[in-house]
Structures are given as structure tokens and as C-alpha cells.
Write a protein that holds these residues in place. Structure first.
Motif, short mmCIF file in Angstrom:
data_model
loop_
_atom_site.label_atom_id
_atom_site.label_comp_id
_atom_site.label_asym_id
_atom_site.label_seq_id
_atom_site.Cartn_x
_atom_site.Cartn_y
_atom_site.Cartn_z
N THR A 1 0.85 -1.18 0.00
CA THR A 1 0.00 0.00 0.00
C THR A 1 0.89 1.24 0.00
O THR A 1 2.08 1.15 0.32
N PRO A 2 0.35 2.41 -0.33
CA PRO A 2 1.14 3.63 -0.23
C PRO A 2 1.66 3.90 1.17
O PRO A 2 2.69 4.55 1.34
N VAL A 3 0.98 3.37 2.19
CA VAL A 3 1.39 3.60 3.57
C VAL A 3 2.70 2.89 3.88
O VAL A 3 3.56 3.43 4.59
N ASN A 4 2.90 1.67 3.38
CA ASN A 4 4.13 0.93 3.68
C ASN A 4 5.15 1.00 2.55
O ASN A 4 6.10 0.21 2.50
N ASN A 5 4.98 1.95 1.64
CA ASN A 5 5.91 2.13 0.52
C ASN A 5 7.26 2.63 1.05
O ASN A 5 7.34 3.69 1.67
N PRO A 6 8.37 1.91 0.81
CA PRO A 6 9.67 2.31 1.35
C PRO A 6 10.42 3.32 0.50
O PRO A 6 11.47 3.82 0.93
N PHE A 7 9.93 3.61 -0.69
CA PHE A 7 10.58 4.59 -1.55
C PHE A 7 10.03 5.98 -1.23
O PHE A 7 8.85 6.14 -0.90
N HIS A 8 10.88 6.99 -1.36
CA HIS A 8 10.45 8.36 -1.05
C HIS A 8 11.23 9.34 -1.92
O HIS A 8 12.43 9.58 -1.68
N PRO A 9 10.60 9.94 -2.95
CA PRO A 9 11.30 10.87 -3.83
C PRO A 9 11.41 12.30 -3.30
O PRO A 9 11.98 13.15 -3.97
N GLY A 10 10.88 12.58 -2.13
CA GLY A 10 10.94 13.94 -1.60
C GLY A 10 12.33 14.31 -1.14
O GLY A 10 13.15 13.46 -0.78
N SER A 11 12.61 15.61 -1.14
CA SER A 11 13.91 16.09 -0.68
C SER A 11 13.96 16.11 0.85
O SER A 11 12.93 16.07 1.52
N ASP A 12 15.18 16.16 1.38
CA ASP A 12 15.43 16.32 2.82
C ASP A 12 14.97 15.12 3.64
O ASP A 12 14.87 15.20 4.86
N VAL A 13 14.68 14.00 3.00
CA VAL A 13 14.24 12.80 3.70
C VAL A 13 15.25 11.69 3.41
O VAL A 13 15.72 11.55 2.28
N VAL A 14 15.59 10.92 4.44
CA VAL A 14 16.48 9.78 4.22
C VAL A 14 15.62 8.61 3.77
O VAL A 14 14.85 8.05 4.57
N PRO A 15 15.69 8.21 2.50
CA PRO A 15 14.83 7.12 2.02
C PRO A 15 15.25 5.79 2.63
O PRO A 15 16.43 5.55 2.89
N ARG A 16 14.29 4.93 2.87
CA ARG A 16 14.60 3.62 3.45
C ARG A 16 15.37 2.76 2.46
O ARG A 16 16.21 1.95 2.85
N VAL A 17 15.07 2.90 1.17
CA VAL A 17 15.83 2.18 0.15
C VAL A 17 17.00 3.09 -0.25
O VAL A 17 16.83 4.03 -1.02
N TRP A 18 18.16 2.82 0.31
CA TRP A 18 19.31 3.71 0.13
C TRP A 18 20.22 3.16 -0.96
O TRP A 18 20.54 1.97 -0.98
N ALA A 19 20.70 4.06 -1.84
CA ALA A 19 21.58 3.63 -2.92
C ALA A 19 22.83 4.50 -2.97
O ALA A 19 22.75 5.73 -2.95
N GLY A 20 23.99 3.86 -3.03
CA GLY A 20 25.25 4.55 -3.32
C GLY A 20 25.74 5.50 -2.25
O GLY A 20 25.45 5.35 -1.06
N ARG A 21 26.54 6.49 -2.72
CA ARG A 21 27.19 7.50 -1.87
C ARG A 21 28.11 6.85 -0.84
O ARG A 21 28.27 7.33 0.28
N THR A 22 28.72 5.74 -1.26
CA THR A 22 29.60 4.98 -0.35
C THR A 22 30.80 5.80 0.09
O THR A 22 31.19 5.79 1.26
N LEU A 23 31.42 6.52 -0.85
CA LEU A 23 32.62 7.29 -0.53
C LEU A 23 32.31 8.38 0.49
O LEU A 23 33.08 8.61 1.43
N GLU A 24 31.18 9.07 0.30
CA GLU A 24 30.82 10.16 1.20
C GLU A 24 30.47 9.64 2.60
O GLU A 24 30.83 10.24 3.61
N LEU A 25 29.78 8.51 2.66
CA LEU A 25 29.46 7.92 3.96
C LEU A 25 30.72 7.40 4.65
O LEU A 25 30.88 7.55 5.86
N GLN A 26 31.61 6.80 3.86
CA GLN A 26 32.84 6.29 4.46
C GLN A 26 33.74 7.43 4.92
O GLN A 26 34.50 7.28 5.88
N ASP A 27 33.66 8.56 4.24
CA ASP A 27 34.43 9.73 4.67
C ASP A 27 34.05 10.13 6.09
O ASP A 27 34.90 10.48 6.91
N TRP A 28 32.74 10.07 6.39
CA TRP A 28 32.28 10.39 7.75
C TRP A 28 32.67 9.29 8.74
O TRP A 28 33.24 9.56 9.79
N ARG A 29 32.37 8.04 8.36
CA ARG A 29 32.57 6.93 9.29
C ARG A 29 34.05 6.63 9.54
O ARG A 29 34.46 6.37 10.68
#
Length: 410
Positions: free
Chosen positions: A3-31
Motif C-alpha cells: 500500500t502507499p502507507v508501507n511504501n519504502p521509496f520516497h522521492p521527496g527532498s530532505d528525507v532519508v529514504p529507506r531504500v538507500w543507494a550509493g554515496r559509499t565514498l561520502e558515507l565512508q568519509d564520515w565513518r
């Protein structure tokens, strides 16, 4: 089930989507780099994350902030700077909230009380009024002092303080921008003496991480006009499209073991996706995070059973097609005339023919050298093209839209 209620994708800005893709280098830079260095008392630069709309700049830093909070670090809310607003009011308010969380407000020291009073004045009146009041220190000095106090408290608590300022390109007042960058930079470079467990004095930096996010034009105003000082204090990353392998990896949980959702009567259920559906979704979004989330959201909503098929992905894209095209059109509409001419000419050439000479001629430039600065800007500032022999598009959604490769699925 779906249903739209349990949809894990989110195209809105400023939200951390549950289905996360990439940006490994930037995340590893922090961690693996920034946070460990700050915890060890070592100095490091702030981070500036820039890119065209839809590349997930704010979502990336919000994910980093969420990880920081999970470690117990102190994190400001996302300080978003609307056009025409006073950035000092916004930043001062966020830092005051952070100072209260750090327990500084409860201290009975006179200098802390006076410092709070000065920062509260900035939060109330903004930079323009404060600059006209010559009786006290300049605003950047006051904010630096508060950041230093917060940083010292963070040292005592063995945590990192993370400050995130978003839509940084909206600070058009040069005095305000200069004052803000100086305040942040001075706090990042501040060092003080502490005693080691053995009683030996040592110099250490404050555990303060600053992330600035915004559109590529901020690089012109901060990098070019502030020069080497800004470059020494902030490391700039220009985001580009996400690699296809990273997108496939992000969807792998749908293939096996399945994406878990709450089923009927409290039981858990799993939503799966066929390999063909994964391939189709990855191909449609062209590496663009916003389009990836949009296509995923619509594919999920295209059915209710526990299997997402290629047919549903295509049906979802047809429903999202207009919004997807409008997104790319907005990016193109932001470009100055010469930049738009160059990438339009580039798109009209076959991939193997995309040399600067041919592109310049196709775009109507009198000399090849006339196209040099424009192509350089599209590469190093905007991250839309990559210069070379031949030139290629780094922003694959723009390339697809300007060529016959755009997925219409009529």
C-alpha cells in the motif's frame, strides 16, 4: 499487502529514504575519516556537498546526521536557508538549541551568560542590525565563541558536534556569507591545550563537523571570491549520478530475502522484485536518485501483491513520466544560455564524435577556445559532463532527455 502507507521509496527532498543507494565514498568519509579524526582531537576541514537538484545532497547529510545521533553525537536540525532570509538568525538559533542540549545554559559563569545574551541578540535581530551596532563584537566572532564553547563541552562528553546548513546558495548577502564562513572556519581551526592521562599537555582541535549543502553556483561565490581560505577550511564534493551497480545492490533486498513489511494480524510479510523488474527500474532512472525513488515509489503503488514485476515497473514509470520529465527540464532551465547550448550540441553528436572542437562548432562558438571555460564549468562545477577524448555525460538523465534515449514507454 503493498500500500502507499508501507511504501519504502520516497522521492521527496530532505528525507532519508529507506531504500538507500550509493554515496559509499561520502558515507565512508564520515565513518572512517572525519569522525575518527575529530574524536582523536585532530583537525579536519568542513564538508561542502554540492550538486544539481535531485542528486540527494540533503538526504546524504541527513543520513550522516542520523548515524551521528546514533553514536550519541550532538546534531543541529537541518538549518535550511530560504531565499531572502537572514542566515545568522537561523544559525544562531540552531546553535543556541545545541548549547542548551550541551548544558551550557545551566552554567553560572558570567562570561557564558554574556555570550548567550549576545547570540540571542543575533538570533532576534539578524546580521544587518548587529553589524550596524558598533558597540559589540562582530557577529562572526560571537558565533565562533559559542561554537568553541560547544566544542569544548563535546570534548568533555567525548562526542562530535555536527552542524548542517542547507540551501547555502541562498545566502546572497556577501557580508553575511563572509561572516558565516569565517565563524565556521575559525571554529574548525581552533585549537587549545588539554592534559593527557599522563599529565603531558597537548594541543587538540574541537570535535566540530560542518556540512554545507546546496546548488553548484555556491562554488562560484564561496570558492572563487573567498579564494584559498575557503578551500583550506572546506572540502568540496560535487555529487553526480549513482553507479548502476550501486542501484542494483540497493534493490537486492527485494530479490532476496525480500523487503519486510507488516502483514495481516501483526505477522511480517515480504515483498519481492523480479530480476527483470530490478533491471528495468535501474535502467529507467539513469542513475538519478530522485528518479530512482520516484520510479520505485510508482512501481510499488502499481500493484498490491507481494511481487513487483517488470510490467508494474513500466506501468509505474508511465504514471511518473510527466513528473520525471519536468524534473530534468527544471535542471536544464537553470543553466545559462552558453552552458545549455554546449550540452545541447554535445547531445546532438554521436558519443564517439563528442570532442571539444566538434561540440564548439555545433554550438556555434566562433573558436574552440571559446567553449573551454563553459565546458570546464559544466565539468568541475556542475558535474554534468566529463571532459576528455571524447567528452561524455556524467548526468545520464540529462543525456537521455536530450537524446532519443529518454524512456517514454508509450
Amino acid at each position: 499487502m503493498r500500500t502507499p502507507v508501507n511504501n519504502p521509496f520516497h522521492p521527496g527532498s530532505d528525507v532519508v529514504p529507506r531504500v538507500w543507494a550509493g554515496r559509499t565514498l561520502e558515507l565512508q568519509d564520515w565513518r572512517g575519516a572525519l569522525r575518527p579524526r575529530l574524536m582523536a582531537g585532530l583537525p579536519d576541514r568542513g564538508r561542502t556537498i554540492l550538486g544539481e537538484p535531485g542528486l540527494g545532497k540533503s538526504s546524504l547529510v541527513r543520513r550522516i546526521a542520523a548515524e551521528a545521533e546514533g553514536e550519541g553525537d550532538w546534531v543541529t536540525p537541518q538549518v535550511r536557508v530560504p531565499a531572502g532570509s537572514d542566515p545568522f538568525k537561523l544559525v544562531a538559533t540552531a546553535l543556541l538549541d545545541l548549547a542548551h542540549a550541551a548544558g551550557l545554559a545551566s552554567r553560572r559563569e558570567k562570561r557564558i551568560a554574556e555570550l548567550f545574551g549576545r547570540v540571542q541578540a543575533i538570533a532576534a535581530t539578524g546580521i544587518s542590525v548587529t553589524l550596524r551596532d558598533t558597540s559589540g563584537p562582530e557577529p562572526h566572532t560571537v558565533l565562533t565563541e559559542l561554537l568553541i564553547e560547544i566544542g569544548r563541552a563535546a570534548v568533555d562528553q567525548r562526542v562530535v558536534c555536527l552542524v548542517h546548513i542547507d540551501e547555502i546558495q541562498n545566502i546572497t548577502d556577501e557580508k553575511a556569507l563572509s561572516q558565516l564562513l569565517i565563524a565556521l572556519g575559525d571554529a574548525l581551526s581552533h585549537q587549545f591545550i588539554v592534559s593527557t592521562p599522563g599529565g603531558v599537555p597537548m594541543e587538540r582541535s574541537l570535535p566540530i563537523a560542518v556540512y554545507l549543502t546546496g546548488l553548484p553556483e555556491f562554488e562560484d561565490r564561496a570558492g572563487a571570491r573567498k579564494g584559498a581560505t575557503f578551500a583550506r577550511r572546506f572540502k568540496t564534493t560535487i555529487l553526480e549520478a549513482i553507479d548502476q551497480d550501486d542501484l542494483v545492490l540497493a534493490l537486492q533486498e527485494f530479490v532476496a530475502p525480500g523487503w519486510e513489511i507488516a502483514g495481516t494480524q501483526g505477522a511480517m510479510a515480504s515483498v519481492h522484485m523480479t530480476q527483470a523488474a530490478v533491471a528495468e527500474l535501474v535502467d529507467l532512472c539513469r542513475g538519478e536518485p530522485f528518479l530512482f525513488q520516484l520510479a520505485g515509489q510508482q512501481a510499488w503503488n502499481a500493484g498490491s501483491e507481494n511481487l513487483i514485476t517488470e510490467t508494474q515497473v513500466r506501468a509505474g514509470w508511465r504514471a511518473a513520466h510527466r513528473e520525471a520529465a519536468a524534473h530534468v527540464e527544471r535542471i536544464l532551465g537553470r543553466l545559462p544560455k552558453r552552458e545549455r547550448q554546449l550540452i545541447q550540441a554535445m547531445a546532438e553528436l554521436a558519443p564517439q564524435e563528442r570532442t571539444l572542437t566538434r561540440i564548439a562548432k555545433k554550438a556555434g562558438f566562433e573558436k574552440t577556445t571559446d567553449a573551454g571555460p563553459t565546458s570546464q564549468r559544466l565539468d568541475t562545477v556542475r558535474g554534468i559532463v566529463q571532459r576528455g577524448k571524447p567528452y561524455r555525460f556524467r548526468h545520464r538523465a540529462i543525456e537521455a532527455y536530450l537524446t532519443s534515449d529518454w524512456p517514454n514507454l508509450e
